[in-house]
Motif scaffolding. Structure first.
Motif, mmCIF file in Angstrom:
data_model
loop_
_atom_site.group_PDB
_atom_site.id
_atom_site.type_symbol
_atom_site.label_atom_id
_atom_site.label_comp_id
_atom_site.label_asym_id
_atom_site.label_seq_id
_atom_site.Cartn_x
_atom_site.Cartn_y
_atom_site.Cartn_z
ATOM 1 N N ALA A 30 0.831 -1.209 0.000
ATOM 2 C CA ALA A 30 0.000 0.000 0.000
ATOM 3 C C ALA A 30 0.871 1.266 0.000
ATOM 4 O O ALA A 30 0.538 2.256 -0.665
ATOM 5 N N LYS A 31 1.986 1.232 0.723
ATOM 6 C CA LYS A 31 2.890 2.391 0.728
ATOM 7 C C LYS A 31 3.469 2.634 -0.670
ATOM 8 O O LYS A 31 3.574 3.783 -1.121
ATOM 9 N N TYR A 32 3.836 1.547 -1.330
ATOM 10 C CA TYR A 32 4.384 1.669 -2.700
ATOM 11 C C TYR A 32 3.350 2.324 -3.620
ATOM 12 O O TYR A 32 3.673 3.255 -4.378
ATOM 13 N N VAL A 33 2.112 1.863 -3.541
ATOM 14 C CA VAL A 33 1.052 2.422 -4.397
ATOM 15 C C VAL A 33 0.810 3.886 -4.047
ATOM 16 O O VAL A 33 0.652 4.743 -4.936
ATOM 17 N N ALA A 34 0.791 4.193 -2.758
ATOM 18 C CA ALA A 34 0.554 5.581 -2.333
ATOM 19 C C ALA A 34 1.656 6.510 -2.870
ATOM 20 O O ALA A 34 1.372 7.648 -3.281
ATOM 21 N N LYS A 35 2.888 6.044 -2.890
ATOM 22 C CA LYS A 35 3.990 6.858 -3.435
ATOM 23 C C LYS A 35 3.777 7.125 -4.917
ATOM 24 O O LYS A 35 4.010 8.237 -5.416
ATOM 25 N N GLN A 36 3.331 6.086 -5.645
ATOM 26 C CA GLN A 36 3.088 6.254 -7.077
ATOM 27 C C GLN A 36 1.942 7.249 -7.319
ATOM 28 O O GLN A 36 2.013 8.088 -8.231
ATOM 29 N N LEU A 37 0.913 7.163 -6.512
ATOM 30 C CA LEU A 37 -0.236 8.061 -6.687
ATOM 31 C C LEU A 37 0.120 9.503 -6.322
ATOM 32 O O LEU A 37 -0.415 10.457 -6.894
ATOM 33 N N ARG A 38 1.026 9.643 -5.364
ATOM 34 C CA ARG A 38 1.489 11.002 -5.010
ATOM 35 C C ARG A 38 2.160 11.681 -6.206
ATOM 36 O O ARG A 38 2.038 12.896 -6.389
ATOM 37 N N LYS A 39 2.870 10.899 -7.015
ATOM 38 C CA LYS A 39 3.536 11.448 -8.195
ATOM 39 C C LYS A 39 2.515 11.987 -9.201
ATOM 40 O O LYS A 39 2.842 12.808 -10.059
ATOM 41 N N LYS A 40 1.291 11.482 -9.104
ATOM 42 C CA LYS A 40 0.217 11.937 -9.992
ATOM 43 C C LYS A 40 -0.618 13.039 -9.339
ATOM 44 O O LYS A 40 -1.694 13.388 -9.829
ATOM 45 N N GLY A 41 -0.138 13.515 -8.199
ATOM 46 C CA GLY A 41 -0.814 14.639 -7.547
ATOM 47 C C GLY A 41 -1.910 14.268 -6.569
ATOM 48 O O GLY A 41 -2.626 15.150 -6.086
ATOM 49 N N LYS A 42 -2.077 12.988 -6.308
ATOM 50 C CA LYS A 42 -3.142 12.559 -5.395
ATOM 51 C C LYS A 42 -2.628 12.570 -3.957
ATOM 52 O O LYS A 42 -1.583 11.989 -3.671
ATOM 53 N N LYS A 43 -3.370 13.219 -3.089
ATOM 54 C CA LYS A 43 -2.958 13.310 -1.684
ATOM 55 C C LYS A 43 -3.506 12.109 -0.910
ATOM 56 O O LYS A 43 -4.575 12.172 -0.293
ATOM 57 N N VAL A 44 -2.749 11.021 -0.980
ATOM 58 C CA VAL A 44 -3.166 9.774 -0.328
ATOM 59 C C VAL A 44 -2.126 9.368 0.708
ATOM 60 O O VAL A 44 -0.937 9.691 0.598
ATOM 61 N N GLY A 45 -2.572 8.657 1.716
ATOM 62 C CA GLY A 45 -1.681 8.175 2.763
ATOM 63 C C GLY A 45 -2.091 6.794 3.254
ATOM 64 O O GLY A 45 -3.149 6.270 2.871
ATOM 65 N N VAL A 46 -1.245 6.217 4.097
ATOM 66 C CA VAL A 46 -1.464 4.852 4.594
ATOM 67 C C VAL A 46 -1.218 4.824 6.102
ATOM 68 O O VAL A 46 -0.252 5.418 6.593
ATOM 69 N N ILE A 47 -2.089 4.127 6.812
ATOM 70 C CA ILE A 47 -1.880 3.884 8.244
ATOM 71 C C ILE A 47 -1.756 2.374 8.452
ATOM 72 O O ILE A 47 -2.694 1.623 8.171
ATOM 73 N N GLY A 48 -0.597 1.954 8.913
ATOM 74 C CA GLY A 48 -0.390 0.553 9.263
ATOM 75 C C GLY A 48 -0.500 0.394 10.775
ATOM 76 O O GLY A 48 0.157 1.120 11.522
ATOM 77 N N ILE A 49 -1.319 -0.539 11.210
ATOM 78 C CA ILE A 49 -1.491 -0.754 12.654
ATOM 79 C C ILE A 49 -0.502 -1.820 13.104
ATOM 80 O O ILE A 49 -0.590 -2.974 12.671
ATOM 81 N N ARG A 50 0.419 -1.443 13.954
ATOM 82 C CA ARG A 50 1.385 -2.418 14.481
ATOM 83 C C ARG A 50 0.858 -3.079 15.755
ATOM 84 O O ARG A 50 0.980 -4.259 15.942
ATOM 85 N N MET A 51 0.304 -2.270 16.644
ATOM 86 C CA MET A 51 -0.272 -2.797 17.889
ATOM 87 C C MET A 51 -1.775 -2.850 17.720
ATOM 88 O O MET A 51 -2.441 -1.809 17.715
ATOM 89 N N TYR A 52 -2.317 -4.069 17.559
ATOM 90 C CA TYR A 52 -3.756 -4.200 17.293
ATOM 91 C C TYR A 52 -4.564 -4.338 18.578
ATOM 92 O O TYR A 52 -5.664 -3.833 18.694
#
Length: 395
Positions: free
Chosen positions: A277-299
Motif C-alpha cells: 500500500a505504501k508503494y502504491v501511495a507513493k506512485q499516486l502522489r507522483k500523480k498529484g493525489k494526496k493519499v496516505g497509509v496507516i499501518g497498525i502495528r499494535m492491534y
C-alpha cells in the motif's frame, strides 16, 4: 548506533534468531505449516549448544501452551510459536495464560482456518483470538518480525504489564520470503533484555495459590485488573521502542503513519500488505493525489488516540481486512474503526474491503482501485454500509 550484522533470512528464521538471542529458559511447541521453520531452527540452536533452553516437543498445540503456562509461573522466560488450527487448538489456554498474567511470547504465522483446508496466509486465525487478553503485534516485514520478537519479551515481562504477547507475521509472504535484516550483537540483546525477574513464582518453599476458583465474589475484579494492565501497554511499548532505537537506530510507534500529514484519502490495514500500500501511495502522489497509509502495528490494545488524530483530517477512508466476521456488520478491523469514528463523532465516508482470504494475492492495481473508490465516495459524501470483497470471483 551499534554496528549490526546484515543477514539474509526468512521471516520465520528472523523470529527464531531473535528468540535465540533472548535466551528463553523454556520453548514448548508443536510444528504446523507455515510456522514449522521457527521451531525447527530453534531446536537446531538447542542441539548445537548455541542456546541453553529446555526444548519441549509436545504432542499438540494445546499441550504446548499448557507447558508454557506452567513454565512461566515458575519464573522462566518462555517462548512458543504456532499458526492457524494450532492457534485454534490453543484457544482454551489463551485465556488461562492472560488470566494468570503469564508473560509468554508467541510468534503466530498467520494462516487461513479450515474448512476447506488451506495453508496460506490470512488473518482469520488471530482475529478469532483477538479478545483473549493477549497483546497482539503485527509485522510488515522480516525486520519488524525480528525487532518485535525481542521487544515483546521486554513488554510481556514488565511488572506493570505481565501479559502474554503475540507477534504476528503473514504466512509465506513473510514466513518463507528471504530478505536482509540487521541483527543486533548478542551482547546488546542481553543488555537490553536481562534475565527475567519474576513478580511471583511457584515455589515449594513459599507456597502460594495460583488459578484458584473465583466465583462472583472475586472474578469480576480480576478481569477488571487485567483491563487496567492493558491500558498501560501502549505507552510502555513506546518507552521500550525508544530504548531499543538507541542501539538499533530503528524506532517504532504503535502505528505507522505514511504520507499522512496532508493526506485527503487514506487506507488503513495491518500486516505485510501495508508495504504494498505504501508503494502504491507513493506512485499516486507522483500523480498529484494526496493519499496516505496507516499501518497498525499494535492491534490489541487498540491504539485509538494515535489513529484518530489522522482520521480527523481526511475526507475518506478505506479499511482493509484480511479476515471476515461472518454475519457481522463489518469485518474485524472495520468494526474497530467504525466504532472509533462514532466514539469521536467523526463522520467521513468509509469503505471496508475484505481481501486475500486463503492467501490470494492483492495487487498494486487492486490497491490503486481502492484508493480511487475512496476518492469518489469522498466527493459524493456518501457512507457505504457493511463491507465488500475485492479480488474474489463472484460467478
Amino acid at each position: 548506533m551499534m554496528e549490526q550484522k546484515v543477514i539474509p533470512v526468512s521471516g520465520d528464521e528472523a523470529v527464531a534468531y531473535a528468540a535465540k538471542q533472548c535466551k528463553p529458559d523454556v520453548v514448548a511447541a508443536y510444528p504446523i505449516t507455515p510456522q514449522t521453520i521457527i521451531v525447527e531452527r530453534f531446536s537446531e540452536y538447542v542441539a548445537n549448544g548455541e542456546v541453553d533452553s529446555e526444548f519441549v516437543c509436545v504432542e499438540s498445540e494445546h499441550s504446548a501452551l499448557s507447558a508454557c503456562i506452567g513454565a512461566s509461573l515458575t519464573g522462566a522466560r518462555v517462548f512458543t510459536a504456532t499458526s492457524s488450527q494450532g492457534l485454534a487448538l490453543m484457544h482454551e489456554m489463551l485465556y488461562i495464560a492472560s488470566g494468570l498474567r503469564c508473560p509468554i511470547v508467541m510468534a503466530i504465522v498467520n494462516r487461513a482456518l479450515s474448512a476447506p483446508i488451506n495453508i496460506h496466509g490470512d488473518h482469520s486465525d488471530i482475529m478469532g483470538s483477538r479478545d483473549s487478553g493477549w497483546i497482539d503485534i503485527f509485522c510488515e516485514n522480516s525486520q519488524e518480525a525480528y525487532d518485535f520478537t525481542i521487544q515483546a519479551f521486554k513488554l510481556s515481562e514488565d511488572h506493570d504489564i505481565l501479559l502474554p504477547v503475540s507477534v504476528n507475521l503473514d504466512g509465506f509472504i513473510l514466513s518463507h520470503a528471504v530478505e536482509d535484516i540487521k541483527a543486533l550483537p548478542d551482547e546488546y540483546v542481553s543488555k537490553f533484555l536481562p534475565e527475567r525477574i519474576p513478580y511471583y513464582t511457584l515455589d515449594a518453599e513459599k507456597p502460594i495459590t495460583i488459578g484458584a476458583l473465583a466465583l462472583p465474589d472475586y472474578y469480576f475484579e480480576i478481569k477488571r485488573q487485567q483491563d487496567e494492565a492493558y491500558k498501560k501497554v501502549l505507552n510502555k511499548f513506546k518507552e521500550i521502542s525508544k530504548d531499543f532505537s538507541k542501539f538499533s537506530g530503528r524506532k517504532y510507534d504503535v502505528i505507522d503513519a505514511f504520507q499522512m500529514d496532508d493526506a485527503k484519502t487514506a487506507l488503513i490495514g495491518i500486516g505485510s500488505t501495508i508495504g504494498t500500500a505504501k508503494y502504491v501511495a507513493k506512485q499516486l502522489r507522483k500523480k498529484g493525489k494526496k493519499v496516505g497509509v496507516i499501518g497498525i502495528r499494535m492491534y490489541r490494545p487498540f491504539p485509538s488516540k494515535e489513529i484518530i488524530k489522522y482520521l480527523e483530517k481526511i475526507k475518506a477512508l478505506a479499511i482493509l481486512d484480511r479476515a471476515v466476521s461472518h454475519g457481522a456488520i463489518s469485518a474485524p478491523l472495520g468494526l474497530d474503526i467504525k466504532a472509533l469514528l462514532y466514539e469521536y463523532d467523526i463522520k467521513i465516508p468509509v469503505m471496508n474491503f475484505v481481501y486475500g482470504l486463503g492467501g490470494r494475492d492483492i495487487s498494486p492495481k487492486d490497491i490503486a482501485t481502492i484508493f480511487n473508490r475512496a476518492e469518489k465516495i469522498a466527493k459524493k459524501k456518501s457512507i457505504p454500509h457493511g463491507y465488500e470483497y475485492i479480488g474474489v470471483r463472484e460467478k
